[in-house]
Structures are given as structure tokens and as C-alpha cells.
Design a protein around this motif. Structure first.
Motif, PDB file in Angstrom:
ATOM      1  N   TYR A   3      23.235  25.961 -23.164  1.00  0.00           N
ATOM      2  CA  TYR A   3      24.197  26.048 -24.259  1.00  0.00           C
ATOM      3  C   TYR A   3      24.653  27.489 -24.467  1.00  0.00           C
ATOM      4  O   TYR A   3      23.888  28.420 -24.252  1.00  0.00           O
ATOM      5  N   ASP A   4      25.870  27.634 -24.909  1.00  0.00           N
ATOM      6  CA  ASP A   4      26.388  28.923 -25.353  1.00  0.00           C
ATOM      7  C   ASP A   4      26.004  29.021 -26.826  1.00  0.00           C
ATOM      8  O   ASP A   4      26.723  28.551 -27.704  1.00  0.00           O
ATOM      9  N   TRP A   5      24.827  29.584 -27.072  1.00  0.00           N
ATOM     10  CA  TRP A   5      24.276  29.606 -28.427  1.00  0.00           C
ATOM     11  C   TRP A   5      25.133  30.424 -29.385  1.00  0.00           C
ATOM     12  O   TRP A   5      25.191  30.132 -30.575  1.00  0.00           O
ATOM     13  N   GLU A   6      25.819  31.432 -28.883  1.00  0.00           N
ATOM     14  CA  GLU A   6      26.701  32.220 -29.752  1.00  0.00           C
ATOM     15  C   GLU A   6      27.902  31.387 -30.211  1.00  0.00           C
ATOM     16  O   GLU A   6      28.317  31.469 -31.357  1.00  0.00           O
ATOM     17  N   LEU A   7      28.452  30.598 -29.310  1.00  0.00           N
ATOM     18  CA  LEU A   7      29.555  29.709 -29.686  1.00  0.00           C
ATOM     19  C   LEU A   7      29.040  28.653 -30.665  1.00  0.00           C
ATOM     20  O   LEU A   7      29.702  28.339 -31.659  1.00  0.00           O
ATOM     21  N   MET A   8      27.866  28.119 -30.400  1.00  0.00           N
ATOM     22  CA  MET A   8      27.273  27.130 -31.299  1.00  0.00           C
ATOM     23  C   MET A   8      27.080  27.738 -32.692  1.00  0.00           C
ATOM     24  O   MET A   8      27.385  27.106 -33.708  1.00  0.00           O
ATOM     25  N   LEU A   9      26.595  28.960 -32.732  1.00  0.00           N
ATOM     26  CA  LEU A   9      26.395  29.663 -34.002  1.00  0.00           C
ATOM     27  C   LEU A   9      27.730  29.806 -34.733  1.00  0.00           C
ATOM     28  O   LEU A   9      27.827  29.571 -35.934  1.00  0.00           O
ATOM     29  N   ARG A  10      28.755  30.177 -34.002  1.00  0.00           N
ATOM     30  CA  ARG A  10      30.090  30.324 -34.597  1.00  0.00           C
ATOM     31  C   ARG A  10      30.555  29.015 -35.226  1.00  0.00           C
ATOM     32  O   ARG A  10      31.065  28.981 -36.350  1.00  0.00           O
ATOM     33  N   LEU A  11      30.367  27.909 -34.511  1.00  0.00           N
ATOM     34  CA  LEU A  11      30.794  26.609 -35.025  1.00  0.00           C
ATOM     35  C   LEU A  11      30.023  26.219 -36.279  1.00  0.00           C
ATOM     36  O   LEU A  11      30.607  25.729 -37.248  1.00  0.00           O
ATOM     37  N   LEU A  12      28.724  26.451 -36.269  1.00  0.00           N
ATOM     38  CA  LEU A  12      27.911  26.122 -37.447  1.00  0.00           C
ATOM     39  C   LEU A  12      28.325  26.957 -38.652  1.00  0.00           C
ATOM     40  O   LEU A  12      28.389  26.451 -39.782  1.00  0.00           O
ATOM     41  N   ARG A  13      28.621  28.221 -38.425  1.00  0.00           N
ATOM     42  CA  ARG A  13      29.082  29.078 -39.530  1.00  0.00           C
ATOM     43  C   ARG A  13      30.423  28.602 -40.068  1.00  0.00           C
ATOM     44  O   ARG A  13      30.678  28.665 -41.269  1.00  0.00           O
ATOM     45  N   GLU A  14      31.292  28.147 -39.182  1.00  0.00           N
ATOM     46  CA  GLU A  14      32.583  27.630 -39.624  1.00  0.00           C
ATOM     47  C   GLU A  14      32.402  26.370 -40.465  1.00  0.00           C
ATOM     48  O   GLU A  14      33.095  26.187 -41.465  1.00  0.00           O
ATOM     49  N   VAL A  15      31.481  25.500 -40.074  1.00  0.00           N
ATOM     50  CA  VAL A  15      31.189  24.312 -40.867  1.00  0.00           C
ATOM     51  C   VAL A  15      30.693  24.745 -42.238  1.00  0.00           C
ATOM     52  O   VAL A  15      31.127  24.228 -43.270  1.00  0.00           O
ATOM     53  N   GLN A  16      29.800  25.707 -42.253  1.00  0.00           N
ATOM     54  CA  GLN A  16      29.189  26.174 -43.492  1.00  0.00           C
ATOM     55  C   GLN A  16      30.223  26.738 -44.461  1.00  0.00           C
ATOM     56  O   GLN A  16      30.114  26.563 -45.666  1.00  0.00           O
ATOM     57  N   HIS A  17      31.241  27.396 -43.943  1.00  0.00           N
ATOM     58  CA  HIS A  17      32.211  28.080 -44.796  1.00  0.00           C
ATOM     59  C   HIS A  17      33.567  27.386 -44.889  1.00  0.00           C
ATOM     60  O   HIS A  17      34.472  27.914 -45.532  1.00  0.00           O
ATOM     61  N   SER A  18      33.706  26.223 -44.277  1.00  0.00           N
ATOM     62  CA  SER A  18      35.036  25.622 -44.152  1.00  0.00           C
ATOM     63  C   SER A  18      35.609  25.065 -45.444  1.00  0.00           C
ATOM     64  O   SER A  18      36.826  24.982 -45.582  1.00  0.00           O
TER      65      SER A  18
END
Length: 124
Positions: A3-18
């Protein structure tokens, strides 16, 4: 597969702040690629990165890491909230310290890391 964990992290942060905004993984992948380039890293293949982000959205949803945002919280059918499992994954990815960091446990499990039964058994 890794997995691209940095991309995954980015997506999770976007969910958190969306909030009530539509979740757009392809756009986030584009922004992620630009941030990598600005940090001096080579520009990844954008089409592949966008497809990967789209796949991660499905993986996170099907694995119970994210769920549809309820209407009373601004849900529109195209945005999400983090579940308890998703919050734990976000915390694990943000804790990228020593070799025994929670992120390293994810890396060690490889593709199985996001299988709910495997993930739930990970320390961290």
C-alpha cells in the motif's frame, strides 16, 4: 502488493475533515502527487495513482474503516466519516516513529493489513 500508506493517510485525513463536501479520491491523489513533486520526489504516474486512490476508497469502505456520513451530519451520499477502525488506522499511520511503530506493523502485514480480522489483531 504494498500500500501507498502516505496516500492512504491523505485519504483518511480528507474523510476526517470533509464535512459535507463530496469525497473525491482522484482529486486528492492529484494533490498528493503535486505535494510529492514539490518535496523533490519524482512525479508518480497520475493515472495509476488516481486509480489506486479510487481503489482505496472502496477498500476502506468495504473494510469498515469509513462509512457514509449520516444526513444529520451533512451526509449527501457522496461523503464519509471515519469509523472507530478508521480512526485507529489514521492514528497508526500518523505514528511513524521507530522501527516498532504502529505503521511498521501495517507494513509487515502487507496486503493483509487492511483485512478487518487481521487489522483488528494488530498492536498499536
Amino acid at each position: 502488493m504494498t500500500y501507498d500508506w502516505e496516500l492512504m493517510l491523505r485519504l483518511l485525513r480528507e474523510v476526517q475533515h470533509s464535512g459535507s463536501e463530496t469525497f473525491t479520491p482522484r482529486q486528492y491523489a492529484d494533490e498528493h502527487a503535486l505535494a510529492l513533486e514539490q518535496a523533490g520526489q519524482p512525479m508518480p504516474n497520475l493515472d495509476a495513482l488516481k486509480a489506486e486512490a479510487q481503489n482505496y476508497e472502496s477498500l476502506l469502505f468495504e473494510g469498515g474503516f469509513i462509512e457514509s456520513r449520516p444526513e444529520e451530519l451533512g451526509g449527501n451520499g457522496e461523503n464519509f466519516i471515519l469509523t472507530e477502525r478508521g480512526q485507529r488506522l489514521l492514528a497508526m499511520l500518523e505514528d511513524d516513529g521507530a522501527v516498532t511503530s504502529p505503521r511498521q506493523h501495517l507494513v509487515d502485514k502487507g496486503e493483509a493489513a487492511l483485512v478487518p480480522e487481521v487489522f483488528d489483531g494488530l498492536p498499536g
